[in-house]
Design a protein around this motif. Structure first.
Motif, PDB file in Angstrom:
ATOM      1  N   SER A 125     -17.553  71.439  22.688  1.00  0.00           N
ATOM      2  CA  SER A 125     -18.227  70.780  23.806  1.00  0.00           C
ATOM      3  C   SER A 125     -19.187  69.724  23.264  1.00  0.00           C
ATOM      4  O   SER A 125     -19.567  69.743  22.097  1.00  0.00           O
ATOM      5  N   ARG A 126     -19.556  68.796  24.173  1.00  0.00           N
ATOM      6  CA  ARG A 126     -20.503  67.733  23.837  1.00  0.00           C
ATOM      7  C   ARG A 126     -21.457  67.526  25.003  1.00  0.00           C
ATOM      8  O   ARG A 126     -21.052  67.624  26.153  1.00  0.00           O
ATOM      9  N   MET A 127     -22.701  67.226  24.667  1.00  0.00           N
ATOM     10  CA  MET A 127     -23.681  66.879  25.690  1.00  0.00           C
ATOM     11  C   MET A 127     -24.227  65.495  25.368  1.00  0.00           C
ATOM     12  O   MET A 127     -24.630  65.219  24.234  1.00  0.00           O
ATOM     13  N   GLU A 128     -24.244  64.634  26.375  1.00  0.00           N
ATOM     14  CA  GLU A 128     -24.696  63.265  26.160  1.00  0.00           C
ATOM     15  C   GLU A 128     -26.196  63.152  26.369  1.00  0.00           C
ATOM     16  O   GLU A 128     -26.729  63.584  27.390  1.00  0.00           O
ATOM     17  N   LEU A 129     -26.878  62.530  25.411  1.00  0.00           N
ATOM     18  CA  LEU A 129     -28.285  62.180  25.541  1.00  0.00           C
ATOM     19  C   LEU A 129     -28.390  60.657  25.547  1.00  0.00           C
ATOM     20  O   LEU A 129     -27.383  59.955  25.536  1.00  0.00           O
ATOM     21  N   SER A 130     -29.594  60.135  25.546  1.00  0.00           N
ATOM     22  CA  SER A 130     -29.761  58.686  25.669  1.00  0.00           C
ATOM     23  C   SER A 130     -29.127  57.925  24.514  1.00  0.00           C
ATOM     24  O   SER A 130     -28.424  56.934  24.720  1.00  0.00           O
ATOM     25  N   ASP A 131     -29.360  58.365  23.292  1.00  0.00           N
ATOM     26  CA  ASP A 131     -28.823  57.634  22.141  1.00  0.00           C
ATOM     27  C   ASP A 131     -28.008  58.518  21.197  1.00  0.00           C
ATOM     28  O   ASP A 131     -27.559  58.059  20.150  1.00  0.00           O
ATOM     29  N   MET A 188     -15.162  62.998  16.576  1.00  0.00           N
ATOM     30  CA  MET A 188     -15.785  64.282  16.898  1.00  0.00           C
ATOM     31  C   MET A 188     -15.788  64.504  18.397  1.00  0.00           C
ATOM     32  O   MET A 188     -16.808  64.831  19.016  1.00  0.00           O
ATOM     33  N   GLN A 189     -14.617  64.300  19.012  1.00  0.00           N
ATOM     34  CA  GLN A 189     -14.423  64.590  20.427  1.00  0.00           C
ATOM     35  C   GLN A 189     -14.030  66.062  20.588  1.00  0.00           C
ATOM     36  O   GLN A 189     -13.707  66.745  19.610  1.00  0.00           O
ATOM     37  N   VAL A 190     -14.056  66.544  21.815  1.00  0.00           N
ATOM     38  CA  VAL A 190     -13.676  67.935  22.070  1.00  0.00           C
ATOM     39  C   VAL A 190     -12.261  68.174  21.553  1.00  0.00           C
ATOM     40  O   VAL A 190     -11.334  67.421  21.861  1.00  0.00           O
ATOM     41  N   GLY A 191     -12.096  69.210  20.733  1.00  0.00           N
ATOM     42  CA  GLY A 191     -10.808  69.531  20.133  1.00  0.00           C
ATOM     43  C   GLY A 191     -10.640  69.003  18.725  1.00  0.00           C
ATOM     44  O   GLY A 191      -9.752  69.456  17.993  1.00  0.00           O
ATOM     45  N   ASP A 192     -11.471  68.037  18.317  1.00  0.00           N
ATOM     46  CA  ASP A 192     -11.381  67.502  16.958  1.00  0.00           C
ATOM     47  C   ASP A 192     -11.955  68.496  15.952  1.00  0.00           C
ATOM     48  O   ASP A 192     -12.825  69.314  16.269  1.00  0.00           O
ATOM     49  N   ARG A 193     -11.471  68.393  14.726  1.00  0.00           N
ATOM     50  CA  ARG A 193     -11.928  69.270  13.653  1.00  0.00           C
ATOM     51  C   ARG A 193     -12.620  68.459  12.566  1.00  0.00           C
ATOM     52  O   ARG A 193     -12.261  67.310  12.320  1.00  0.00           O
ATOM     53  N   PHE A 194     -13.593  69.079  11.917  1.00  0.00           N
ATOM     54  CA  PHE A 194     -14.337  68.402  10.862  1.00  0.00           C
ATOM     55  C   PHE A 194     -14.836  69.445   9.871  1.00  0.00           C
ATOM     56  O   PHE A 194     -14.682  70.658  10.080  1.00  0.00           O
ATOM     57  N   VAL A 195     -15.444  68.970   8.787  1.00  0.00           N
ATOM     58  CA  VAL A 195     -16.039  69.854   7.786  1.00  0.00           C
ATOM     59  C   VAL A 195     -17.533  69.572   7.693  1.00  0.00           C
ATOM     60  O   VAL A 195     -17.961  68.410   7.625  1.00  0.00           O
ATOM     61  N   LEU A 196     -18.325  70.627   7.748  1.00  0.00           N
ATOM     62  CA  LEU A 196     -19.768  70.542   7.543  1.00  0.00           C
ATOM     63  C   LEU A 196     -20.041  70.906   6.085  1.00  0.00           C
ATOM     64  O   LEU A 196     -19.906  72.064   5.689  1.00  0.00           O
ATOM     65  N   ASN A 197     -20.402  69.920   5.269  1.00  0.00           N
ATOM     66  CA  ASN A 197     -20.691  70.114   3.854  1.00  0.00           C
ATOM     67  C   ASN A 197     -22.198  70.257   3.666  1.00  0.00           C
ATOM     68  O   ASN A 197     -22.976  69.385   4.090  1.00  0.00           O
ATOM     69  N   GLU A 199      -5.082  54.129  20.354  1.00  0.00           N
ATOM     70  CA  GLU A 199      -4.807  55.184  19.405  1.00  0.00           C
ATOM     71  C   GLU A 199      -5.945  56.204  19.325  1.00  0.00           C
ATOM     72  O   GLU A 199      -6.187  56.805  18.296  1.00  0.00           O
ATOM     73  N   PHE A 200      -6.700  56.375  20.428  1.00  0.00           N
ATOM     74  CA  PHE A 200      -7.636  57.489  20.419  1.00  0.00           C
ATOM     75  C   PHE A 200      -6.854  58.780  20.595  1.00  0.00           C
ATOM     76  O   PHE A 200      -5.809  58.820  21.218  1.00  0.00           O
ATOM     77  N   GLY A 201      -7.365  59.850  19.984  1.00  0.00           N
ATOM     78  CA  GLY A 201      -6.621  61.096  19.988  1.00  0.00           C
ATOM     79  C   GLY A 201      -6.618  61.778  21.334  1.00  0.00           C
ATOM     80  O   GLY A 201      -7.605  61.759  22.062  1.00  0.00           O
ATOM     81  N   LEU A 202      -5.490  62.391  21.672  1.00  0.00           N
ATOM     82  CA  LEU A 202      -5.375  63.167  22.892  1.00  0.00           C
ATOM     83  C   LEU A 202      -5.272  64.644  22.524  1.00  0.00           C
ATOM     84  O   LEU A 202      -4.512  65.020  21.642  1.00  0.00           O
ATOM     85  N   GLN A 203      -6.027  65.455  23.231  1.00  0.00           N
ATOM     86  CA  GLN A 203      -5.972  66.896  22.986  1.00  0.00           C
ATOM     87  C   GLN A 203      -5.048  67.600  23.969  1.00  0.00           C
ATOM     88  O   GLN A 203      -4.572  68.700  23.692  1.00  0.00           O
ATOM     89  N   ASN A 204      -4.785  66.982  25.117  1.00  0.00           N
ATOM     90  CA  ASN A 204      -4.068  67.672  26.192  1.00  0.00           C
ATOM     91  C   ASN A 204      -2.919  66.857  26.767  1.00  0.00           C
ATOM     92  O   ASN A 204      -2.572  67.005  27.936  1.00  0.00           O
ATOM     93  N   GLY A 205      -2.294  65.979  25.949  1.00  0.00           N
ATOM     94  CA  GLY A 205      -1.175  65.185  26.434  1.00  0.00           C
ATOM     95  C   GLY A 205      -1.600  64.208  27.512  1.00  0.00           C
ATOM     96  O   GLY A 205      -2.777  63.874  27.656  1.00  0.00           O
ATOM     97  N   THR A 206      -0.624  63.754  28.315  1.00  0.00           N
ATOM     98  CA  THR A 206      -0.942  62.845  29.411  1.00  0.00           C
ATOM     99  C   THR A 206       0.182  62.880  30.437  1.00  0.00           C
ATOM    100  O   THR A 206       1.210  63.542  30.228  1.00  0.00           O
ATOM    101  N   THR A 207      -0.017  62.191  31.539  1.00  0.00           N
ATOM    102  CA  THR A 207       1.035  62.035  32.546  1.00  0.00           C
ATOM    103  C   THR A 207       1.096  60.577  32.969  1.00  0.00           C
ATOM    104  O   THR A 207       0.137  59.820  32.794  1.00  0.00           O
ATOM    105  N   TYR A 208       2.247  60.187  33.532  1.00  0.00           N
ATOM    106  CA  TYR A 208       2.422  58.861  34.122  1.00  0.00           C
ATOM    107  C   TYR A 208       2.833  59.104  35.575  1.00  0.00           C
ATOM    108  O   TYR A 208       3.883  59.696  35.835  1.00  0.00           O
TER     109      TYR A 208
END
Length: 575
Positions: A538-544, A476-485, A39-48
């Motif tokens: 976008s996201r950039m991966e660092l060590s931790d 907080m994956q690409v395409g997800d929305r959130f609020v910065l309070n 049940e992780f969210g998909l932003q761009n559908g999928t194919t089989y």
């Protein structure tokens, strides 16, 4: 290329394309699917993806999801007379790939079904009818004629225990089902635009493959023995042709990093019962976020000696229990006895119920582990109804709790290793205080943040550093929305204290806090000085940590005269 569309359903289409000599892809495009597997969210559908290989004999590699039944069968008939199919090759028996095997067998009952021993055992329970079968092992071959000599590669746990790759020596196409795939739907058959797909490619790896990094490395080693692979025909998303070398390299790098983990957890489940595999996968994903390795065990098909050896060397154990009164419990009893016999004090353990019954099989087993001296890593998870996004989020958080428990001593050691003067100097970098809130379906989360900064004017954007093992990270994956309070100086301590506390898996992080809904669905903290609605681009991966870049859609300040609360640290090697 032929495209068929089911107008009665929302954006289900078919695509066929020749991908190599005498080789045709049949792709079922599910444009609007927004959830998959754990049940992780998909932003761009999928194919089989399904494939036909024609030699002197013809093989069909995998089928499709049952939602495509009529579309798929009509397309199959358009491409080939089903009576010409001699073999149906089963890469693995997860329903999104084998959901229409029974239908195909009804069209061509003479066809021989080819698969691993475990796959054919699972398939018996799916088709409920006799069928011709051919069990294949690693290195076995099937000669279709005209040069199409197929070699089979055992790839268990990628991501089911029965997974098998198929390599066509004539075309140098490798059929990998889930491995190297991604949930991404567009009109392009191949990976022409790496930039468009790489975020989804990594997310897919993290969710499905990272918990089985050692199995990934074993599969890559066997792939290296095949010779040249020009195309990877995946089960989901575009086929890999333009970026085969680069994307397989990434799998190797990611998996080597994961496999080097000092600590390992065995996650045991029953692949053919209820939601056990998906729940186990969610827990495994939570564990891997902490830098702890995972090895999965299918209780139904497990080798007892291998189970004993695994339990002897792991630091933690997770077990998915089917209801005590069911057939699945009886078939796994011997394996569970082996797990208990091999378990030892100082290991951590967690148990979840894989669904449905009124009995409570988790507690007798949990008590046995407790009597052996094992530490209970998270409260037993019981499933009474079909899991929701919140259920899977709870499982992920339980896995993270287990991973953090196992790595606590190492984390303390790392904190103490930084030079004292540097530690104090780094701590003088200050930042504002913010609460990030996110919601997806019925799953929600929040975190206190101070590593936030404006990053762009056009468009307006911010960057946020999010630790890999934070509960909110998966929202907080690409395409997800959130609020910065934004917290207000002089009116922030109670909110800071609330969101700093440790929440149990699945706990409501907003209980006792005043909120209101934003336009994007995430909670706005009523007492915040300001808020901004954001979308991750976008996201950039660092060590931790991940550095998350998000564009700002809208925002508001409640008190223009007030100041932002500031976080002054004394040390820089932990929060």
């Amino acid at each position: 290329m032929v495209v068929l569309t089911d107008k009665a359903q929302n954006r289900l289409t078919m695509q066929t394309a020749d991908i190599a000599p005498n080789t045709t892809a049949i792709r079922s495009l599910d444009w609007d699917r927004d959830r998959f597997d754990i049940e992780f969210g998909l932003q761009n559908g999928t194919t089989y993806n399904s494939f036909i290989i024609r030699g002197e004999q013809t093989a069909l590699v995998d089928t499709s999801h049952e939602k495509f039944r009529q579309l798929y069968l009509d397309t199959l008939r358009h491409v080939i007379d089903p009576a010409e199919i001699d073999y149906i090759i089963i890469s693995h028996t997860e329903p999104d790939h084998s959901g229409l095997v029974k239908d195909v067998l009804q069209l061509v009952p003479k066809a021989t079904v080819v698969g691993s021993k475990v796959a054919l055992q699972f398939l018996e329970d799916m088709v409920h009818q006799p069928f011709k079968r051919q069990i294949v092992k690693n290195g076995d071959r099937l000669d279709l004629g005209n040069g199409h000599d197929l070699e089979f590669i055992s790839a268990p746990n990628l991501h089911w225990p029965d997974t098998m790759f198929t390599y066509d020596r004539k075309t140098q196409v490798l059929y990998t089902c889930d491995a190297f795939g991604l949930h991404y739907c567009d009109d392009y058959t191949f990976d022409e635009d790496l930039g468009a797909i790489e975020a989804d490619f990594r997310f897919y790896y993290d969710c499905l493959m990272a918990p089985n990094a050692r199995s990934v490395l074993s599969a890559l080693k066997r792939m290296g023995e095949l010779g040249k692979v020009t195309t990877i025909a995946t089960g989901h998303g575009p086929l890999l042709y333009h970026n085969v070398e680069e994307l397989t390299r990434r799998y190797r790098v990611w998996s080597q990093s994961q496999a080097k983990a000092e600590t390992t957890v065995a996650v045991c489940y029953t692949s053919d019962y209820g939601y056990s595999d998906r729940l186990a996968q969610a827990i495994a994903q939570g564990i891997t976020k902490t830098g702890v390795a995972v090895e999965t065990v299918d209780l139904r098909s497990a080798d007892l000696q291998e189970v004993q050896e695994l339990i002897n060397r792991v630091s933690g154990i997770v077990i998915g229990m089917p209801p005590a009164s069911g057939d699945a419990a009886k078939s796994t009893q011997t394996v569970l006895s082996t797990v208990l016999a091999a378990a030892k004090a100082k290991q951590a353990v967690g148990i979840f119920e894989s669904g449905g019954a009124d009995d409570e099989p988790v507690y007798p087993l949990l008590n046995k582990f407790r009597d052996l001296g094992l530490s209970i890593a998270f409260p037993a998870i019981q499933i009474r109804e079909a899991p929701t996004e919140a259920t899977y989020k709870r499982c992920e958080e339980a896995g993270t709790d287990l991973g953090q428990w196992l790595t606590r001593d190492r984390s303390i050691k790392v904190m103490k290793s930084l030079d004292a003067d540097l530690d104090k100097a780094l701590g003088r970098i200050s930042g504002g205080l913010y609460i990030i809130t996110a919601k997806k379906g019925d799953a929600s989360s929040a975190m206190l943040a101070s590593w936030v900064t404006q990053a762009s004017f056009k468009p307006l954007g911010v960057t946020i550093a999010v630790a890999k093992d934070r509960a909110i990270e998966s929202l907080m994956q690409v395409g997800d929305r959130f609020v910065l309070n934004v917290l207000e100086e002089g009116n922030h301590l109670h909110l800071m204290k609330h969101f700093l506390k440790r929440f149990s898996p699945g706990a409501d992080r907003f209980e006792g806090v005043k909120t209101q809904p934003s336009q994007n669905g995430a909670p706005i903290l009523t007492e915040a000085l300001a808020y901004m609605e954001c979308e991750v681009t976008s996201r950039m991966e660092l060590s931790d940590h991940h550095i998350v870049y998000a564009t700002i859609e809208t925002g508001r300040v409640s008190n223009p005269e007030a100041l932002t609360a500031v976080h002054h640290r004394k040390v820089g090697n932990h929060y």
